[in-house]
Every structure is written in C-alpha cells, then in structure tokens.
Design a protein around this motif. Structure first.
Motif, short mmCIF file in Angstrom:
data_model
loop_
_atom_site.label_atom_id
_atom_site.label_comp_id
_atom_site.label_asym_id
_atom_site.label_seq_id
_atom_site.Cartn_x
_atom_site.Cartn_y
_atom_site.Cartn_z
N ALA A 1 -0.79 -0.94 -4.83
CA ALA A 1 -1.64 -0.76 -3.65
C ALA A 1 -0.83 -0.21 -2.48
O ALA A 1 -1.27 0.72 -1.78
CB ALA A 1 -2.31 -2.08 -3.27
N CYS B 1 -1.33 3.46 -0.65
CA CYS B 1 -1.48 3.60 0.80
C CYS B 1 -0.43 4.56 1.35
O CYS B 1 -0.73 5.43 2.17
CB CYS B 1 -1.37 2.24 1.48
SG CYS B 1 -1.45 2.32 3.28
N TYR C 1 -2.16 -0.07 6.85
CA TYR C 1 -2.59 -0.54 5.54
C TYR C 1 -3.98 -1.17 5.62
O TYR C 1 -4.86 -0.86 4.82
CB TYR C 1 -1.58 -1.55 4.96
CG TYR C 1 -2.04 -2.12 3.63
CD1 TYR C 1 -1.80 -1.44 2.45
CD2 TYR C 1 -2.74 -3.32 3.56
CE1 TYR C 1 -2.24 -1.93 1.22
CE2 TYR C 1 -3.19 -3.82 2.35
CZ TYR C 1 -2.93 -3.13 1.19
OH TYR C 1 -3.37 -3.63 -0.02
N GLU C 2 -4.19 -2.05 6.58
CA GLU C 2 -5.48 -2.73 6.69
C GLU C 2 -6.60 -1.74 7.04
O GLU C 2 -7.70 -1.86 6.52
CB GLU C 2 -5.42 -3.87 7.73
CG GLU C 2 -4.89 -5.16 7.16
CD GLU C 2 -5.70 -5.67 5.98
OE1 GLU C 2 -6.89 -5.98 6.13
OE2 GLU C 2 -5.13 -5.77 4.88
N TRP D 1 -6.65 1.41 6.18
CA TRP D 1 -6.86 2.16 4.94
C TRP D 1 -7.64 1.31 3.93
O TRP D 1 -8.59 1.77 3.31
CB TRP D 1 -5.49 2.57 4.37
CG TRP D 1 -5.54 3.15 3.00
CD1 TRP D 1 -5.91 4.41 2.65
CD2 TRP D 1 -5.19 2.48 1.78
NE1 TRP D 1 -5.82 4.57 1.28
CE2 TRP D 1 -5.38 3.40 0.72
CE3 TRP D 1 -4.73 1.20 1.47
CZ2 TRP D 1 -5.13 3.08 -0.60
CZ3 TRP D 1 -4.48 0.88 0.15
CH2 TRP D 1 -4.68 1.81 -0.87
N ARG D 2 -7.25 0.03 3.79
CA ARG D 2 -7.89 -0.87 2.82
C ARG D 2 -9.37 -1.10 3.15
O ARG D 2 -10.22 -1.07 2.27
CB ARG D 2 -7.15 -2.21 2.80
CG ARG D 2 -7.70 -3.20 1.78
CD ARG D 2 -7.00 -4.54 1.87
NE ARG D 2 -7.40 -5.29 3.04
CZ ARG D 2 -8.51 -6.04 3.11
NH1 ARG D 2 -9.32 -6.14 2.07
NH2 ARG D 2 -8.81 -6.70 4.21
N THR D 3 -9.66 -1.31 4.42
CA THR D 3 -11.03 -1.65 4.81
C THR D 3 -11.91 -0.42 5.03
O THR D 3 -13.12 -0.55 5.18
CB THR D 3 -11.05 -2.49 6.09
OG1 THR D 3 -10.43 -1.74 7.14
CG2 THR D 3 -10.34 -3.82 5.87
N CYS E 1 -14.10 1.75 1.57
CA CYS E 1 -13.59 0.39 1.43
C CYS E 1 -12.92 0.27 0.06
O CYS E 1 -13.51 0.58 -0.96
CB CYS E 1 -14.72 -0.62 1.55
SG CYS E 1 -14.13 -2.32 1.44
N ARG E 2 -11.69 -0.18 0.06
CA ARG E 2 -10.92 -0.28 -1.18
C ARG E 2 -10.82 -1.75 -1.60
O ARG E 2 -9.84 -2.42 -1.29
CB ARG E 2 -9.55 0.35 -0.97
CG ARG E 2 -9.67 1.84 -0.77
CD ARG E 2 -8.36 2.47 -0.27
NE ARG E 2 -8.54 3.90 -0.12
CZ ARG E 2 -9.00 4.48 0.99
NH1 ARG E 2 -9.36 3.76 2.03
NH2 ARG E 2 -9.13 5.80 1.05
N SER E 3 -11.82 -2.22 -2.31
CA SER E 3 -11.83 -3.62 -2.74
C SER E 3 -10.87 -3.86 -3.90
O SER E 3 -10.65 -5.01 -4.27
CB SER E 3 -13.25 -4.04 -3.14
OG SER E 3 -13.72 -3.22 -4.19
N VAL F 1 -7.73 -3.36 -3.77
CA VAL F 1 -6.39 -3.65 -3.25
C VAL F 1 -6.43 -4.95 -2.45
O VAL F 1 -7.43 -5.28 -1.82
CB VAL F 1 -5.83 -2.48 -2.41
CG1 VAL F 1 -5.72 -1.21 -3.24
CG2 VAL F 1 -6.64 -2.25 -1.15
#
Length: 149
Positions: A95, A99, A111-112, A114-116, A123-125, A127
């Motif tokens: 993950a 990123c 990172y957050e 990008w993740r959310t 939304c990258r669930s 990771v």
C-alpha cells in the motif's frame, strides 16, 4: 518531584529494536523452554527489552514472534480464536509503495488523502489506514523506510 518520579532527563524515550534484539529477548525469557507465554514474557522481561505489544506489532502476532525466534507457538485463548489480522506486513508495504508511485510522497497526510480519495475521488478500501500502519509497524518512519528503502 514526588518520590518515585524520574528526573526530566531520565524519562523514557522511544527505543528502536532490531529484529535480532527482539528475538534475543524472547529467547532469554524462554530460557530452556520450548515456548513462552505472553504473560511469562511480561513477568520475565527486563526494562530495556521490547514490550509484548511491541513484539506483536512488529511481528504481527505473539505466535508469529515466537515462530521467528524458533519457539513453539501458544494456543490462542478461546475468545480470540477465529480472529485474524486483516493487514499483513506485505499488504502494508504494498500500500505504501502504491501511494509512493501514485503521489510521489509518503507523508502521512498525503497517504491518508490518497487512501480516502479526498484528492482524486477514489476511495481505496484495499489499503490500511495510517493508524494501523503505525501500530503494526511500530512507527510511520519505519514503515516507509521498509517500503521504499
């Protein structure tokens, strides 16, 4: 200063342990036994050795730490049987690498975002959250160092 308090200069600072130092602590506490319960480790460990929760975060579980040390695993308590760790270390590192490739940064806020999906709407669930990464890997900096070397 009240009795029992340490002077400001003697307060605990975070200590970084190598994998070998962690394994050595487990082996020392196990002495000549084939395995080591978590509670026995807590009772036997020296103050300058890693805590049981740190061993679990670094290796993924108590049994994984025991396996790395070449010790026999312990049976999981009934109320925890069937529970698993959702994110493996490899999944966490993958993950972070993803990123890094997509954003060019491994700052926690990047990172957050990008993740959310707050920057691109995706939304990258698949990771883990940054808090999980910190908890499992011991620190954000250690995780990013392992991910991109």
């Amino acid at each position: 200063m009240t009795t029992g308090q340490r002077p400001a200069t003697a307060r605990h600072r975070p200590v970084g342990y190598t994998e070998q130092q962690m394994i050595d602590a487990l082996l020392r506490c196990a002495a000549d036994q084939d395995s080591l319960s978590r509670n026995d480790y807590i009772r036997r460990r020296h103050d300058d050795e890693p805590s049981a929760p740190l061993l679990e975060r670094r290796f993924g579980s108590w049994n994984a730490a025991l396996q790395q040390a070449g010790l026999g695993t312990t049976e999981q308590p009934l109320h925890f049987q069937g529970a698993t760790t959702k994110w493996t270390e490899e999944m966490i590192l993958d993950a972070l690498r993803e990123c890094w490739i997509k954003t060019g940064s491994l700052a926690v806020l990047t990172y957050e975002a990008w993740r959310t999906g707050s920057t691109d709407g995706i939304c990258r669930s698949h990771v883990p959250p940054a808090a999980t990464i910190r908890f499992r890997m011991g620190s954000w900096s250690r995780a990013t160092r392992l991910a991109v070397g």
